[in-house]
Design a protein around this motif. Structure first.
Motif, PDB file in Angstrom:
ATOM      1  N   ALA A 162       0.846  -1.190   0.000  1.00 20.37           N
ATOM      2  CA  ALA A 162       0.000   0.000   0.000  1.00 20.37           C
ATOM      3  C   ALA A 162       0.882   1.240   0.000  1.00 20.37           C
TER       4      ALA A 162
ATOM      5  N   THR B 261      -0.339   4.357   1.169  1.00 23.54           N
ATOM      6  CA  THR B 261      -0.689   5.205   2.306  1.00 23.54           C
ATOM      7  C   THR B 261      -1.228   4.336   3.449  1.00 23.54           C
TER       8      THR B 261
ATOM      9  N   GLU C 174      -4.896   3.360   2.757  1.00 24.15           N
ATOM     10  CA  GLU C 174      -4.996   2.279   1.778  1.00 24.15           C
ATOM     11  C   GLU C 174      -4.706   0.934   2.442  1.00 24.15           C
TER      12      GLU C 174
ATOM     13  N   TYR D 192      -3.191   9.788   4.990  1.00 25.03           N
ATOM     14  CA  TYR D 192      -2.908   9.801   3.562  1.00 25.03           C
ATOM     15  C   TYR D 192      -1.428  10.020   3.275  1.00 25.03           C
TER      16      TYR D 192
END
Length: 175
Positions: free
Chosen positions: A23, A25, A28, A63
């Motif tokens: 991933a 972030t 995510e 994020y």
């Protein structure tokens, strides 16, 4: 980027050891892990699990890439409100005075006040929908719902009130 997700608290029952995902972030990675584990499914009583990510105090932090390639998911403690401190202090004072004075009922009253303050802090604060207009012209309906509420279909025999699907009347009397 390869990220290790560690589960803490009662989340550790959902999966043993860290979970490795790819991933970019933190958000995510959480979005990849939580739907895959059956323990994260919403409960009928408590609803969805509240998750706190260690090191992410603001929404913007979710994020960004994970620090050191690790993410730690912790159950978020959810209390009701910040009230109840005065009631706890009063309860402790009553217990102390009752104990030293030898008055049994004062100790009991203080203990009840203390437990009531703790319960007040832990219980969820009720939400009020003052902006919702309710009709008082239809009598005592068993169920009241907002627009957009799901309406279940019942099969078999069950005793329940009905929903008025299209009724929003404001009566203004001018004279």
């Amino acid at each position: 980027m390869k990220v290790k997700v560690f589960l803490h608290g009662y989340f550790s029952k959902f999966h043993e050891g860290p979970i490795e995902v790819i991933a970019n972030t933190v958000a995510e990675a959480v979005a990849l892990v939580t739907p895959q584990l059956p323990g994260f499914r919403p409960n009928a009583v408590r609803g969805r699990h509240r998750i706190s990510v260690a090191g992410c105090d603001k929404v913007e932090d979710l994020y960004r890439p994970a620090k050191d390639g690790e993410i730690h998911l912790i159950p978020q403690f959810a209390g009701g409100k910040k009230g109840g401190y005065l009631q706890i202090l009063l309860g402790v004072a009553l217990v102390a005075v009752g104990w030293f004075a030898g008055i049994g009922w004062l100790v009991q009253a203080g203990a009840l006040a203390f437990l009531g303050g703790v319960a007040q802090m832990l219980s969820p604060a009720p939400s009020s929908d003052d902006d919702q207009k309710k009709s008082h012209y239809l009598g005592a309906a068993d169920n009241t719902v907002k627009i957009g509420t799901r309406i279940p279909f019942l099969y078999g025999e069950d005793l329940c009130g009905g929903h008025y699907l299209s009724f929003d009347t404001d009566a203004i009397i001018t004279g």
